[in-house]
Design an enzyme around this catalytic site. Structure first.
Site, PDB file in Angstrom:
ATOM      1  N   ARG A  99     -21.729  10.827   8.890  1.00 55.63           N
ATOM      2  CA  ARG A  99     -21.285  11.694   7.788  1.00 55.63           C
ATOM      3  C   ARG A  99     -22.261  12.855   7.545  1.00 55.63           C
ATOM      4  O   ARG A  99     -22.818  13.020   6.465  1.00 55.63           O
ATOM      5  CB  ARG A  99     -21.069  10.862   6.528  1.00 55.63           C
ATOM      6  CG  ARG A  99     -20.038   9.775   6.781  1.00 55.63           C
ATOM      7  CD  ARG A  99     -19.615   9.066   5.560  1.00 55.63           C
ATOM      8  NE  ARG A  99     -18.787   9.886   4.699  1.00 55.63           N
ATOM      9  CZ  ARG A  99     -18.438   9.513   3.478  1.00 55.63           C
ATOM     10  NH1 ARG A  99     -18.876   8.379   2.997  1.00 55.63           N
ATOM     11  NH2 ARG A  99     -17.693  10.295   2.741  1.00 55.63           N
ATOM     12  N   ASP A 147      -8.802   6.407   4.069  1.00 55.65           N
ATOM     13  CA  ASP A 147      -9.177   5.556   2.933  1.00 55.65           C
ATOM     14  C   ASP A 147      -8.178   4.440   2.680  1.00 55.65           C
ATOM     15  O   ASP A 147      -8.399   3.598   1.819  1.00 55.65           O
ATOM     16  CB  ASP A 147      -9.312   6.397   1.657  1.00 55.65           C
ATOM     17  CG  ASP A 147     -10.515   7.310   1.729  1.00 55.65           C
ATOM     18  OD1 ASP A 147     -10.655   8.185   0.866  1.00 55.65           O
ATOM     19  OD2 ASP A 147     -11.313   7.155   2.674  1.00 55.65           O
ATOM     20  N   ARG A 199     -17.213   1.098  -7.449  1.00 59.16           N
ATOM     21  CA  ARG A 199     -17.370   2.556  -7.279  1.00 59.16           C
ATOM     22  C   ARG A 199     -16.038   3.268  -7.400  1.00 59.16           C
ATOM     23  O   ARG A 199     -15.972   4.425  -7.803  1.00 59.16           O
ATOM     24  CB  ARG A 199     -17.953   2.860  -5.891  1.00 59.16           C
ATOM     25  CG  ARG A 199     -19.327   2.305  -5.661  1.00 59.16           C
ATOM     26  CD  ARG A 199     -19.888   2.763  -4.361  1.00 59.16           C
ATOM     27  NE  ARG A 199     -19.850   4.230  -4.278  1.00 59.16           N
ATOM     28  CZ  ARG A 199     -20.392   4.914  -3.277  1.00 59.16           C
ATOM     29  NH1 ARG A 199     -20.964   4.288  -2.277  1.00 59.16           N
ATOM     30  NH2 ARG A 199     -20.347   6.229  -3.272  1.00 59.16           N
ATOM     31  N   CYS A 243     -24.630   6.140   6.042  1.00 62.70           N
ATOM     32  CA  CYS A 243     -23.563   5.528   5.238  1.00 62.70           C
ATOM     33  C   CYS A 243     -22.920   4.458   6.109  1.00 62.70           C
ATOM     34  O   CYS A 243     -22.902   4.558   7.334  1.00 62.70           O
ATOM     35  CB  CYS A 243     -22.569   6.632   4.871  1.00 62.70           C
ATOM     36  SG  CYS A 243     -20.991   6.013   4.325  1.00 62.70           S
ATOM     37  N   LYS A 246     -10.698   9.244  -8.352  1.00 65.05           N
ATOM     38  CA  LYS A 246     -12.158   9.407  -8.207  1.00 65.05           C
ATOM     39  C   LYS A 246     -12.454  10.665  -7.387  1.00 65.05           C
ATOM     40  O   LYS A 246     -13.293  11.484  -7.768  1.00 65.05           O
ATOM     41  CB  LYS A 246     -12.726   8.189  -7.484  1.00 65.05           C
ATOM     42  CG  LYS A 246     -14.126   8.374  -6.909  1.00 65.05           C
ATOM     43  CD  LYS A 246     -14.667   7.135  -6.237  1.00 65.05           C
ATOM     44  CE  LYS A 246     -14.261   7.000  -4.793  1.00 65.05           C
ATOM     45  NZ  LYS A 246     -15.033   7.800  -3.837  1.00 65.05           N
ATOM     46  N   ASN A 247     -11.731  10.839  -6.289  1.00 58.39           N
ATOM     47  CA  ASN A 247     -12.053  11.936  -5.369  1.00 58.39           C
ATOM     48  C   ASN A 247     -11.516  13.287  -5.822  1.00 58.39           C
ATOM     49  O   ASN A 247     -11.776  14.301  -5.180  1.00 58.39           O
ATOM     50  CB  ASN A 247     -11.573  11.600  -3.947  1.00 58.39           C
ATOM     51  CG  ASN A 247     -12.414  10.497  -3.335  1.00 58.39           C
ATOM     52  OD1 ASN A 247     -13.449  10.119  -3.890  1.00 58.39           O
ATOM     53  ND2 ASN A 247     -11.964   9.962  -2.221  1.00 58.39           N
TER      54      ASN A 247
HETATM   55  C1  EPZ Z   1     -14.008  12.662   1.617  1.00 58.95           C
HETATM   56  O1  EPZ Z   1     -15.279  12.431   2.196  1.00 58.95           O
HETATM   57  C2  EPZ Z   1     -13.747  11.483   0.691  1.00 58.95           C
HETATM   58  N1  EPZ Z   1     -14.761  11.457  -0.367  1.00 58.95           N
HETATM   59  C3  EPZ Z   1     -13.784  10.188   1.507  1.00 58.95           C
HETATM   60  O2  EPZ Z   1     -13.449   9.125   0.624  1.00 58.95           O
HETATM   61  C4  EPZ Z   1     -12.715  10.270   2.592  1.00 58.95           C
HETATM   62  O3  EPZ Z   1     -12.788   9.119   3.398  1.00 58.95           O
HETATM   63  C5  EPZ Z   1     -12.952  11.518   3.458  1.00 58.95           C
HETATM   64  O4  EPZ Z   1     -12.985  12.697   2.625  1.00 58.95           O
HETATM   65  C6  EPZ Z   1     -11.861  11.718   4.497  1.00 58.95           C
HETATM   66  O5  EPZ Z   1     -10.614  11.826   3.858  1.00 58.95           O
HETATM   67  C7  EPZ Z   1     -14.630  12.310  -1.410  1.00 58.95           C
HETATM   68  O6  EPZ Z   1     -13.705  13.102  -1.486  1.00 58.95           O
HETATM   69  C8  EPZ Z   1     -15.690  12.222  -2.470  1.00 58.95           C
HETATM   70  P1  EPZ Z   1     -15.009  14.650   5.456  1.00 58.95           P
HETATM   71  P2  EPZ Z   1     -15.992  13.614   3.048  1.00 58.95           P
HETATM   72  O7  EPZ Z   1     -16.051  15.700   5.267  1.00 58.95           O
HETATM   73  O8  EPZ Z   1     -15.614  14.929   2.497  1.00 58.95           O
HETATM   74  C9  EPZ Z   1     -17.139  14.818   9.695  1.00 58.95           C
HETATM   75  C10 EPZ Z   1     -13.678   7.017  -0.385  1.00 58.95           C
HETATM   76  O9  EPZ Z   1     -13.493   5.903   0.108  1.00 58.95           O
HETATM   77  N2  EPZ Z   1     -17.976  15.874   9.095  1.00 58.95           N
HETATM   78  O10 EPZ Z   1     -13.582  15.027   5.296  1.00 58.95           O
HETATM   79  O11 EPZ Z   1     -17.445  13.270   3.146  1.00 58.95           O
HETATM   80  C11 EPZ Z   1     -17.375  13.458   9.058  1.00 58.95           C
HETATM   81  O12 EPZ Z   1     -18.478  12.805   9.662  1.00 58.95           O
HETATM   82  C12 EPZ Z   1     -14.418   8.077   0.413  1.00 58.95           C
HETATM   83  O13 EPZ Z   1     -13.256   7.383  -1.506  1.00 58.95           O
HETATM   84  C13 EPZ Z   1     -18.942  16.494   9.893  1.00 58.95           C
HETATM   85  O14 EPZ Z   1     -19.113  16.185  11.067  1.00 58.95           O
HETATM   86  O15 EPZ Z   1     -15.322  13.439   4.472  1.00 58.95           O
HETATM   87  C14 EPZ Z   1     -16.065  12.755   9.301  1.00 58.95           C
HETATM   88  O16 EPZ Z   1     -16.081  12.216  10.608  1.00 58.95           O
HETATM   89  C15 EPZ Z   1     -15.006   7.519   1.691  1.00 58.95           C
HETATM   90  N3  EPZ Z   1     -19.713  17.463   9.331  1.00 58.95           N
HETATM   91  C16 EPZ Z   1     -15.029  13.882   9.224  1.00 58.95           C
HETATM   92  O17 EPZ Z   1     -15.771  15.096   9.412  1.00 58.95           O
HETATM   93  C17 EPZ Z   1     -19.567  17.847   8.010  1.00 58.95           C
HETATM   94  O18 EPZ Z   1     -20.301  18.764   7.565  1.00 58.95           O
HETATM   95  C18 EPZ Z   1     -14.295  13.979   7.892  1.00 58.95           C
HETATM   96  O19 EPZ Z   1     -15.269  13.960   6.880  1.00 58.95           O
HETATM   97  C19 EPZ Z   1     -18.596  17.198   7.226  1.00 58.95           C
HETATM   98  C20 EPZ Z   1     -17.799  16.224   7.787  1.00 58.95           C
END
Ligand code: EPZ
Length: 418
Positions: free
Chosen positions: A120, A303, A395, A115, A22-23
């Site tokens: 996020r 995850d 999902r 969320c 998915k990702n």
């Molecule tokens: C991706 O989400 C995945 N989703 C998530 O999978 C996964 O949990 C996550 O990466 C971490 O591996 C997809 O790829 C579609 P991040 P993403 O930006 O990109 C902070 C699932 O279950 N952050 O790597 O949204 C954020 O709050 C989903 O399939 C900021 O502060 O995660 C988090 O604490 C859930 N500012 C950390 O960074 C930003 O602009 C990592 O988030 C972006 C992120």
């Protein structure tokens, strides 16, 4: 709404086919916006989130259909916008931002909002686009972005972000000059996206390392790409074997995408081997409690944290599970306690004291991976477990009950009256 019913206590045996990730598929679909024409994506999973992304792209003017493959034609995009109604159901919608600004020089994308697993924010996505010369305004819950032409520059992420890396890699593909992403995410899905962008004519080097270099080109052309197997689905079914005392083979599988998960599960006593794309896992006679801390790839994936906690609920001792990525990713703890797990929270660490057995009960899914952890616990629990709000599960797990039923699980879906 539906609920999932599970009669637990059966050791799972047999083979489970693994679907496309998915990702990986979500950013690939967003990338199709960059190059007008017909793109073909192979091995796209049939999931709720994919349908949401499809609806979003069609809202913009794309035409698509998912038969054996996923065909999408982005020649006639008339509305470079992502409305709140769609974005609020799937945060990954923010992945259209970079492609839209790159191709159309402007975009209107709804802020994702809250969320279950954490705030996020998308500040790192927006700061990166601003550094490339985009003008970003936040109005009425929307990001309004515009840029005559994005300029190559160096962007250093102060926190590793998967979709932030993907968004800016896509935006930089058509920028004027060279962009360097420092402290970039190294996930396999980032590598897969870079490979597809390069097939489309981009010049990207270093994906999979902390430094990604993108040399902008004037335009890209549509391509064909096969989606990698879902490493989180694979890890989830590995735990299904380990928690039920079973023996499963899973394929296709890229073991290099799962090293941290394989090593942790071997630490609990499971026996795992991988031969040309098939992973085999034999459960241990007793589950050893081990500690885990989640971390960006190649660390232990956040995850997989909830699923691993279900296994540790039946461990032979105490396991400390520390969630270092998201600030609220323990929603499954309260539900696992209803199944008899002994778990206490201490800030970002869950202290899991293994118990002899879990007992089936009605529980509530709260987010995608929490739902998976409840399915795993239900497969091991004595008696009947009912899992409500399983739209969360749909999902990210393609035909989960069929896949589990095929290896012996007693699992079925019912209409939920309330
Ligand atoms: C991706 O989400 C995945 N989703 C998530 O999978 C996964 O949990 C996550 O990466 C971490 O591996 C997809 O790829 C579609 P991040 P993403 O930006 O990109 C902070 C699932 O279950 N952050 O790597 O949204 C954020 O709050 C989903 O399939 C900021 O502060 O995660 C988090 O604490 C859930 N500012 C950390 O960074 C930003 O602009 C990592 O988030 C972006 C992120």
């Amino acid at each position: 709404m539906d609920k999932l019913m599970i009669e637990g206590g059966i050791a799972l045996r047999g083979h489970i086919p693994i679907s496309g990730a998915k990702n990986a598929a979500l950013p690939l679909l967003a990338a199709s916006l960059i190059a007008p024409g017909e793109h073909t994506l192979v091995n796209v999973p049939r999931l709720r989130d994919i349908r949401t992304m499809q609806r979003l792209l069609e809202h913009m003017g794309a035409e698509s259909q998912q038969d054996e493959h996923f065909h999408i034609d982005t020649s006639r995009i008339h509305t470079p916008e992502a409305p709140y109604e769609l974005v609020k159901t799937m945060r990954a919608s923010v992945l259209v931002l970079g492609p839209l600004v790159a191709r159309f020089q402007h975009a209107k994308v709804s802020l994702p909002g809250g969320c279950a697993i954490g705030a996020r924010p998308i500040n790192l996505h927006l700061e990166g686009l601003e550094r490339m010369g985009a003008e970003i305004q936040l109005q009425h819950g929307y990001v309004m972005a515009k840029a005559k032409r994005l300029q190559g520059t160096t962007i250093t992420f102060d926190q590793i972000t998967v979709t932030g890396t993907e968004n800016l890699m896509m935006a930089a593909s058509l920028a004027d000059g060279v962009t360097v992403l420092e402290n970039a995410a190294r996930e396999p899905e980032v590598i897969a996206l870079a490979e597809y962008l390069n097939e489309m004519g981009a010049h990207i080097r270093g994906a999979g390392t902390p430094q990604i270099t993108i040399e902008g080109v004037p335009n890209l052309s549509p391509g064909t790409h096969t989606v990698i197997p879902d490493r989180i689905e694979t890890g989830t079914y590995m735990i299904a074997a380990a928690i039920t005392g079973g023996h499963l083979t899973l394929s296709p599988c890229h073991p290099e995408h799962l090293e941290a998960v394989i090593s942790k599960l071997e630490g609990t006593g499971a026996t795992i081997c991988v031969n040309d794309g098939t992973l085999e896992i034999q459960a241990a006679s007793a589950i050893r409690s081990v500690d885990v801390k989640t971390w960006p790839f190649p660390g232990f994936p956040t995850d997989m944290q909830a699923q691993f906690m279900s296994l540790m609920a039946l461990g032979d001792g105490v396991s400390l599970i520390t969630e270092q990525i998201f600030e609220n990713r323990f929603m499954h703890v309260l539900e696992l306690r209803r199944l008899g797990a002994d778990i206490n929270l201490d800030g970002r660490t869950a202290v899991v004291r293994g118990v002899e057995s879990l007992s089936g009960a009605p529980v509530m899914a709260t987010d995608l991976r929490a739902s998976a952890s409840l399915v795993l616990a239900g497969l091991a629990a004595d008696g009947l477990t009912e899992i409500r709000r399983i739209y969360h599960l749909d999902r990210g797990y393609e035909t989960i009950e069929q896949k589990l039923k095929a290896v012996g699980a007693r699992i079925w879906r019912e209409r939920d009256q309330d």
